[in-house]
Design an enzyme around this catalytic site. Structure first.
Site, PDB file in Angstrom:
ATOM      1  N   LYS A 133     -10.345  -4.540  -4.124  1.00 28.91           N
ATOM      2  CA  LYS A 133     -11.450  -3.762  -4.545  1.00 28.91           C
ATOM      3  C   LYS A 133     -10.797  -2.321  -4.585  1.00 28.91           C
ATOM      4  CE  LYS A 133     -13.265  -4.525  -0.076  1.00 28.91           C
ATOM      5  NZ  LYS A 133     -12.199  -4.182   0.660  1.00 28.91           N
ATOM      6  N   LYS A 177       0.807  -1.339  -0.087  1.00 21.08           N
ATOM      7  CA  LYS A 177      -0.102   0.051  -0.054  1.00 21.08           C
ATOM      8  C   LYS A 177       0.761   1.321  -0.084  1.00 21.08           C
ATOM      9  CE  LYS A 177      -4.489  -1.815   1.221  1.00 21.08           C
ATOM     10  NZ  LYS A 177      -5.788  -1.699   1.730  1.00 21.08           N
ATOM     11  N   LYS A 223      -2.987  -9.857  -6.196  1.00 23.89           N
ATOM     12  CA  LYS A 223      -4.339 -10.491  -5.967  1.00 23.89           C
ATOM     13  C   LYS A 223      -5.526  -9.690  -6.333  1.00 23.89           C
ATOM     14  CE  LYS A 223      -5.252  -8.317  -1.501  1.00 23.89           C
ATOM     15  NZ  LYS A 223      -6.635  -8.141  -0.814  1.00 23.89           N
TER      16      LYS A 223
HETATM   17  P1  ATP Z   1      -8.518  -3.305  -0.294  1.00 21.86           P
HETATM   18  O1  ATP Z   1      -8.064  -3.533  -1.719  1.00 21.86           O
HETATM   19  O2  ATP Z   1      -9.208  -2.169  -0.052  1.00 21.86           O
HETATM   20  O3  ATP Z   1      -7.247  -3.399   0.582  1.00 21.86           O
HETATM   21  P2  ATP Z   1      -9.591  -6.207  -0.446  1.00 21.86           P
HETATM   22  O4  ATP Z   1     -10.295  -6.276  -1.533  1.00 21.86           O
HETATM   23  O5  ATP Z   1      -8.059  -6.544  -0.076  1.00 21.86           O
HETATM   24  O6  ATP Z   1      -9.731  -4.476   0.041  1.00 21.86           O
HETATM   25  P3  ATP Z   1     -10.279  -6.533   2.176  1.00 21.86           P
HETATM   26  O7  ATP Z   1     -11.286  -5.774   2.930  1.00 21.86           O
HETATM   27  O8  ATP Z   1      -8.677  -6.108   2.513  1.00 21.86           O
HETATM   28  O9  ATP Z   1     -10.373  -6.761   0.700  1.00 21.86           O
HETATM   29  O10 ATP Z   1     -10.375  -8.314   2.772  1.00 21.86           O
HETATM   30  C1  ATP Z   1     -11.342  -9.001   3.168  1.00 21.86           C
HETATM   31  C2  ATP Z   1     -11.146 -10.302   3.180  1.00 21.86           C
HETATM   32  O11 ATP Z   1     -11.123 -10.562   2.023  1.00 21.86           O
HETATM   33  C3  ATP Z   1     -10.181 -10.515   3.726  1.00 21.86           C
HETATM   34  O12 ATP Z   1     -10.271 -11.893   4.659  1.00 21.86           O
HETATM   35  C4  ATP Z   1      -9.131 -11.039   2.631  1.00 21.86           C
HETATM   36  O13 ATP Z   1      -7.997 -11.694   3.067  1.00 21.86           O
HETATM   37  C5  ATP Z   1     -10.035 -11.538   1.737  1.00 21.86           C
HETATM   38  N1  ATP Z   1      -9.447 -11.249   0.566  1.00 21.86           N
HETATM   39  C6  ATP Z   1      -9.079  -9.897  -0.013  1.00 21.86           C
HETATM   40  N2  ATP Z   1      -8.643 -10.102  -1.432  1.00 21.86           N
HETATM   41  C7  ATP Z   1      -8.839 -11.607  -1.517  1.00 21.86           C
HETATM   42  C8  ATP Z   1      -8.555 -12.306  -2.847  1.00 21.86           C
HETATM   43  N3  ATP Z   1      -7.885 -11.678  -3.891  1.00 21.86           N
HETATM   44  N4  ATP Z   1      -8.582 -13.552  -2.615  1.00 21.86           N
HETATM   45  C9  ATP Z   1      -8.690 -14.134  -1.700  1.00 21.86           C
HETATM   46  N5  ATP Z   1      -9.380 -13.493  -0.341  1.00 21.86           N
HETATM   47  C10 ATP Z   1      -9.175 -12.178  -0.491  1.00 21.86           C
END
Ligand code: ATP
Ligand code: LTN
Length: 326
Positions: free
Chosen positions: A198, A113, A195
């Site tokens: 969002k 980040k 990965k």
């Molecule tokens: P941001 O991009 O805003 O950091 P994010 O998409 O990574 O958000 P989080 O809110 O951080 O999502 O994660 C919510 C849950 O989803 C956590 O348990 C995280 O480990 C899981 N998660 C996030 N991205 C993935 C992914 N690409 N594959 C599997 N699990 C995921």
């Protein structure tokens, strides 16, 4: 109900995507049968990346609606907003005094980040895992179901719990992360080496749970593929492996079974079938989301807040006594 506690959370930093569902929420549903479960909307964590206040508010309510639409039952589990239980930040401060700088510097999410948001490498981003440890430890959590990317953060929560217990006496339960064998790391559609996220720059990176059928078709059609023609997975085929993982998880089958379905077919046929499968999954959820009104959601979140608050107050009282705060 079992007394063993489960806690997990998602940031309202955008609309949640298939990676969040397949990596985390899908297992939550099964686990609620076994654990006393608490699901949090971690809005304070979302603040570590610049948010527009109106959007944050909207995404917070939307995330609660999605939790409900995906099948979380507010009668059987506690659903609440992190900032509505002030003990989270209170405990985070105390844990901050136990966390060591090198432990935080080593966090992959902080490093990623810091690169993605060069203009805003704030202190909150750095101490983010400490607030997450507070979320978990405040509720005597035994199990933390998350995606692979969060394992390192849960490890820190374990370290801080042990350190606190050693110095101040037995106080915190040592939590364990629960990570699925398949789907723990769904990759970006536009870049299968990173990965799905969002807060990705391009919306072609993810399928949001609120994407309509046409958008899903467009995003899957544009998804990166590997060289070759056959629909098969493998370490040299990160893009297809990712798409086949999504397909197999949505159909509750193995990747080998999904591969078998497409023997003799090309990428275009596979992508069409995958879009159909995604839309079949999303449509009933989207109907439920739009059928839930804000008032109902706010009431559920309010009930969740008072349940969570009771537990958090009790734990915080114990922590303050142990530490020597009057
Ligand atoms: P941001 O991009 O805003 O950091 P994010 O998409 O990574 O958000 P989080 O809110 O951080 O999502 O994660 C919510 C849950 O989803 C956590 O348990 C995280 O480990 C899981 N998660 C996030 N991205 C993935 C992914 N690409 N594959 C599997 N699990 C995921
Ligand atoms: N850091 C997590 C969200 C999160 C969380 C938690 C998950 C905050 N607090 C407590 C599990 C338990 C993320 O980015 N996905």
């Amino acid at each position: 109900m079992s007394t063993s506690r489960l806690f997990s959370g998602i940031q309202p930093s955008g609309i949640i995507h298939l990676g969040n569902y397949l990596g985390a929420i899908k297992q939550w549903l099964e686990l609620t049968k076994k654990y006393d479960s608490i699901f949090c909307i971690v809005d304070l964590h979302a603040l570590t990346v610049r948010q527009k206040s109106a959007e944050l508010r909207k995404n917070t309510i939307e995330l609660a609606k999605i939790y409900l639409a995906l099948g979380l039952d507010p009668q059987k589990s506690t659903i609440f907003i992190q900032s509505q239980v002030s003990e989270h930040t209170e405990l985070a401060w105390i844990l901050n005094t136990l966390a060591k700088l090198p432990e935080l510097e080593r966090m992959t999410q902080f490093k990623d980040k810091s690169i993605a948001h060069k203009e805003n490498i704030n202190a909150g981003l750095f101490t983010y895992p400490v607030l997450m440890a507070a979320d978990i430890l405040l509720y005597d959590t035994a199990a933390v179901p998350v995606g692979e990317d969060q394992k390192q953060h849960v490890e820190l929560a374990r370290t801080l719990a042990r350190r606190f217990n050693e110095y101040f006496g037995e106080t915190f339960v040592i939590p364990e992360s629960l990570i699925q064998k398949q789907g723990a790391r769904i990759m970006g559609l536009d870049d299968p080496l990173k990965k799905m996220s969002k807060s990705a720059v391009s919306s072609f990176n993810f399928i949001a749970l609120t994407d309509d059928a046409k958008t899903v078709e467009k995003k899957i059609a544009r998804a990166v593929t590997d060289s070759g023609r056959e629909v098969v997975s493998g370490s040299d085929k990160p893009a297809l492996t990712n798409l086949l993982t999504i397909h197999s998880l949505l159909k509750n089958q193995t990747i080998a079974q999904s591969e078998k379905e497409f023997v003799g077919q090309g990428y275009a046929d596979f992508k069409k079938a995958l879009s159909l499968e995604i839309n079949k999954f999303l449509q009933p959820i989207q109907k439920k989301i739009s059928a839930t009104d804000d008032k109902t959601v706010l009431k559920i979140l309010f009930d969740g807040q008072s349940r969570a608050k009771k537990l958090a107050e009790k734990k915080m009282k114990e922590v303050k006594e142990k530490v020597g705060l009057i």
